[in-house]
Design an enzyme around this catalytic site. Structure first.
Site, PDB file in Angstrom:
ATOM      1  N   HIS A   1      -2.421   7.412  -3.176  1.00 46.22           N
ATOM      2  CA  HIS A   1      -3.505   6.429  -3.093  1.00 46.22           C
ATOM      3  C   HIS A   1      -3.992   6.297  -1.648  1.00 46.22           C
ATOM      4  O   HIS A   1      -5.203   6.342  -1.389  1.00 46.22           O
ATOM      5  CB  HIS A   1      -3.023   5.075  -3.613  1.00 46.22           C
ATOM      6  CG  HIS A   1      -3.994   3.957  -3.388  1.00 46.22           C
ATOM      7  ND1 HIS A   1      -5.190   3.848  -4.058  1.00 46.22           N
ATOM      8  CD2 HIS A   1      -3.963   2.897  -2.527  1.00 46.22           C
ATOM      9  CE1 HIS A   1      -5.844   2.770  -3.642  1.00 46.22           C
ATOM     10  NE2 HIS A   1      -5.113   2.177  -2.710  1.00 46.22           N
TER      11      HIS A   1
ATOM     12  N   GLU B   1      -1.042  -1.910 -10.400  1.00 47.00           N
ATOM     13  CA  GLU B   1       0.126  -2.113  -9.537  1.00 47.00           C
ATOM     14  C   GLU B   1       1.283  -2.697 -10.352  1.00 47.00           C
ATOM     15  O   GLU B   1       1.118  -3.128 -11.495  1.00 47.00           O
ATOM     16  CB  GLU B   1      -0.205  -3.096  -8.402  1.00 47.00           C
ATOM     17  CG  GLU B   1      -1.399  -2.663  -7.556  1.00 47.00           C
ATOM     18  CD  GLU B   1      -1.500  -3.427  -6.247  1.00 47.00           C
ATOM     19  OE1 GLU B   1      -0.491  -4.016  -5.793  1.00 47.00           O
ATOM     20  OE2 GLU B   1      -2.600  -3.430  -5.672  1.00 47.00           O
TER      21      GLU B   1
ATOM     22  N   THR C   1      -1.555  -0.039  -5.061  1.00 42.69           N
ATOM     23  CA  THR C   1      -2.086   0.786  -6.153  1.00 42.69           C
ATOM     24  C   THR C   1      -1.167   1.964  -6.427  1.00 42.69           C
ATOM     25  O   THR C   1      -0.750   2.669  -5.504  1.00 42.69           O
ATOM     26  CB  THR C   1      -3.472   1.333  -5.767  1.00 42.69           C
ATOM     27  OG1 THR C   1      -4.277   0.259  -5.330  1.00 42.69           O
ATOM     28  CG2 THR C   1      -4.121   2.038  -6.946  1.00 42.69           C
TER      29      THR C   1
ATOM     30  N   ARG D   1     -12.605   7.200   5.522  1.00 41.36           N
ATOM     31  CA  ARG D   1     -12.583   7.742   6.888  1.00 41.36           C
ATOM     32  C   ARG D   1     -12.590   9.267   6.816  1.00 41.36           C
ATOM     33  O   ARG D   1     -11.624   9.931   7.214  1.00 41.36           O
ATOM     34  CB  ARG D   1     -11.323   7.246   7.630  1.00 41.36           C
ATOM     35  CG  ARG D   1     -11.275   5.735   7.849  1.00 41.36           C
ATOM     36  CD  ARG D   1     -10.016   5.323   8.600  1.00 41.36           C
ATOM     37  NE  ARG D   1      -8.793   5.679   7.890  1.00 41.36           N
ATOM     38  CZ  ARG D   1      -8.251   4.950   6.905  1.00 41.36           C
ATOM     39  NH1 ARG D   1      -8.811   3.818   6.537  1.00 41.36           N
ATOM     40  NH2 ARG D   1      -7.141   5.348   6.306  1.00 41.36           N
TER      41      ARG D   1
ATOM     42  N   TYR E   1       0.890  -1.181   0.000  1.00 39.87           N
ATOM     43  CA  TYR E   1       0.000   0.000   0.000  1.00 39.87           C
ATOM     44  C   TYR E   1       0.915   1.214   0.000  1.00 39.87           C
ATOM     45  O   TYR E   1       0.894   2.028   0.910  1.00 39.87           O
ATOM     46  CB  TYR E   1      -0.819  -0.101   1.296  1.00 39.87           C
ATOM     47  CG  TYR E   1      -2.008   0.785   1.474  1.00 39.87           C
ATOM     48  CD1 TYR E   1      -3.040   0.832   0.548  1.00 39.87           C
ATOM     49  CD2 TYR E   1      -2.146   1.537   2.640  1.00 39.87           C
ATOM     50  CE1 TYR E   1      -4.153   1.615   0.771  1.00 39.87           C
ATOM     51  CE2 TYR E   1      -3.258   2.324   2.868  1.00 39.87           C
ATOM     52  CZ  TYR E   1      -4.263   2.356   1.919  1.00 39.87           C
ATOM     53  OH  TYR E   1      -5.369   3.126   2.148  1.00 39.87           O
TER      54      TYR E   1
ATOM     55  N   TYR F   1     -13.343  -5.362   6.087  1.00 42.25           N
ATOM     56  CA  TYR F   1     -11.903  -5.138   6.276  1.00 42.25           C
ATOM     57  C   TYR F   1     -11.469  -4.750   7.691  1.00 42.25           C
ATOM     58  O   TYR F   1     -10.293  -4.861   8.021  1.00 42.25           O
ATOM     59  CB  TYR F   1     -11.368  -4.137   5.251  1.00 42.25           C
ATOM     60  CG  TYR F   1     -11.435  -2.680   5.628  1.00 42.25           C
ATOM     61  CD1 TYR F   1     -10.278  -1.991   6.011  1.00 42.25           C
ATOM     62  CD2 TYR F   1     -12.634  -1.987   5.611  1.00 42.25           C
ATOM     63  CE1 TYR F   1     -10.331  -0.653   6.338  1.00 42.25           C
ATOM     64  CE2 TYR F   1     -12.686  -0.653   5.942  1.00 42.25           C
ATOM     65  CZ  TYR F   1     -11.541   0.013   6.304  1.00 42.25           C
ATOM     66  OH  TYR F   1     -11.589   1.338   6.645  1.00 42.25           O
TER      67      TYR F   1
ATOM     68  N   THR G   1      -6.252 -12.144  -8.943  1.00 45.25           N
ATOM     69  CA  THR G   1      -5.233 -11.113  -9.146  1.00 45.25           C
ATOM     70  C   THR G   1      -4.562 -11.443 -10.480  1.00 45.25           C
ATOM     71  O   THR G   1      -4.078 -12.561 -10.658  1.00 45.25           O
ATOM     72  CB  THR G   1      -4.184 -11.142  -8.020  1.00 45.25           C
ATOM     73  OG1 THR G   1      -4.849 -11.025  -6.761  1.00 45.25           O
ATOM     74  CG2 THR G   1      -3.175 -10.015  -8.183  1.00 45.25           C
TER      75      THR G   1
ATOM     76  N   LYS H   1     -10.774  -9.242  -2.266  1.00 48.84           N
ATOM     77  CA  LYS H   1      -9.635  -9.234  -3.181  1.00 48.84           C
ATOM     78  C   LYS H   1      -9.166 -10.630  -3.590  1.00 48.84           C
ATOM     79  O   LYS H   1      -8.478 -10.768  -4.598  1.00 48.84           O
ATOM     80  CB  LYS H   1      -8.462  -8.486  -2.540  1.00 48.84           C
ATOM     81  CG  LYS H   1      -8.652  -6.976  -2.485  1.00 48.84           C
ATOM     82  CD  LYS H   1      -7.566  -6.324  -1.663  1.00 48.84           C
ATOM     83  CE  LYS H   1      -7.698  -4.817  -1.628  1.00 48.84           C
ATOM     84  NZ  LYS H   1      -7.310  -4.165  -2.898  1.00 48.84           N
TER      85      LYS H   1
HETATM   86 CA    CA Z   1      -3.694  -3.693  -3.823  1.00 50.09          CA
END
Ligand code: CA
Length: 407
Positions: free
Chosen positions: A128, A196, A341, A137, A123, A239, A252, A248
């Site tokens: 991002h 990514e 990302t 949030r 991450y 999550y 992928t 997810k």
């Molecule tokens: Ca990802």
């Protein structure tokens, strides 16, 4: 006029002899026989066959049905193989011996080029993470307190990594908006992408021994494009507190071509300035630059919607490797990790629809209509290039996938 050789790659072709990415292919005539191929222009070099023809010491590694034996052989072997490949495709004296082992790209089927061991996803884009924080949030700080101290990651599902071109079935699962009285079950209505860059580990480590920042290139063989398909509605409900799970793990997608790090020396770049002091195992102030200048394009149904710049990533792949082994977790050949990302500072540089549409608030225009999230039948394609030697470009191939209806 002499007949043109497939080895006469036109100037400007991003798959010239300066690139030489690796893949695994089969042909219609021998569908069960998987072979290592090296891309040169619009052709695939049957690497095992040409290595055997030359009596190369690497004929065994290149004659395998996946890249794993080559990955496990370590950096000296990677460099030795690349030297031989370069000579085979550039030395005019080798032409007549090499040309019989070239197949047109459209005559082969490409497969997942390595057996995936473990899979971790990070991450690492500050832009991002800031955008996602603001969306999910809105009343809190955009970045969590740990974000600038460690590369945040989670363990993904290695068994559902699929090669470019594989259809992606829309996942079903639970979702519940904050205002809904109870969760409901059904096909995701917020299916998204994450543009990514993936990295594949070659040289393994023993349990208990961390990998230092400076040893990154002894362990990581190469990189490729990766699309971390994400069901935002499933993800948002599941999550907290342990991170992404079923939102997810359904698929992928990765490129069929792995670009060796040794092809990307001219793309190395210094990552963004660090705004907090880093603990010594992550401090890259005095190391060689470990960022990579990769220019990514995201297209939906052929229309370009974003251009995420990988050079803007805050955490480098070297820091991510150091962090994921600092507790003594060992590496296995075929371990894959994703960068997270890739999003730049500009709106048109965002690597997810979540950010591009601000969680569905602002639809984007495609030629055929508006999109917030993906519809059945949509095809998403990531492509990229990097600066190569002498003004050339290094093509990273593509990762593409089409959404098919939930089952
Ligand atoms: Ca990802």
């Amino acid at each position: 006029m002499p007949q043109q050789s497939p080895l006469d790659v036109p100037e400007g072709d991003p798959f010239g002899p300066h690139n030489l990415p690796y893949g695994v292919f089969s042909t219609a005539g021998e569908a069960e026989r998987r072979r290592i191929g090296v891309r040169i222009g619009g052709h695939v070099l049957d690497a095992g066959a040409v290595a055997a023809a030359f009596g190369s010491p690497y004929a065994g590694l290149l004659g395998a049905a996946s890249l794993n034996p080559l990955l496990a052989a370590g950096r000296a072997a990677w460099q030795g193989v690349r030297r031989e490949l370069t000579a085979w495709v550039t030395d005019p004296a080798h032409r007549s011996a090499v040309e019989p082992h070239l197949l047109p790209l459209d005559a082969v089927t490409l497969h997942l080029p390595y057996e995936v061991a473990d899979y971790v996803d990070f991450y690492a884009s500050e832009h991002h993470a800031t955008n996602v924080g603001r969306i999910f949030r809105p009343d809190g700080d955009a970045l969590t307190p740990n974000w600038k101290h460690l590369p945040i990651g989670y363990h993904g599902r290695s068994g559902t990594i699929v090669v470019s071109g594989t259809d992606v079935v829309r996942p079903s699962g639970q979702r519940k908006a904050p205002t809904d009285p109870a969760p409901v079950f059904g096909p995701s209505v917020k299916l998204d992408i994450e543009a990514e860059v993936g990295f594949v580990v070659g040289t393994p480590t023993e349990l208990g021994r961390p990998v230092a920042l400076g040893d990154f290139r002894d362990h990581v063989f190469g990189l490729f494009l990766l699309n971390d398909w994400s069901a935002r509605d499933i993800q948002a409900w599941e999550y907290v507190p342990l991170g992404p799970f079923l939102g997810k793990s359904f698929a992928t997608s990765v490129s069929a071509w792995v670009t060796p790090l040794d092809a990307l020396d001219d793309a190395r770049t210094t990552p963004p300035a660090r705004t907090f002091p880093l603990l010594p195992y992550l401090d890259d102030a005095d190391t060689e630059p470990a960022g990579y200048d990769l220019r990514i394009t995201v297209a939906i149904n052929g229309q370009e919607v974003a251009h995420p710049p990988f050079a803007s990533m805050y955490w480098t792949a070297a820091q991510q490797l150091a962090h994921m082994t600092v507790n003594g977790a060992s590496l296995r050949t075929g371990d894959v990790y994703g960068s997270g990302t890739v999003s730049g500072p500009e709106v048109g540089q965002r690597g997810s629809l979540l950010e591009l549409t601000w969680n569905g608030r602002d639809a984007i225009e495609l030629g055929e209509g508006k999109r917030t999230f993906l519809e059945d039948g949509d095809t998403v394609t990531l492509t990229a290039w990097a600066p190569g030697p002498d003004g050339t470009r290094i093509g990273l191939g593509e990762v593409t996938g089409r959404i098919v209806a939930a089952r």
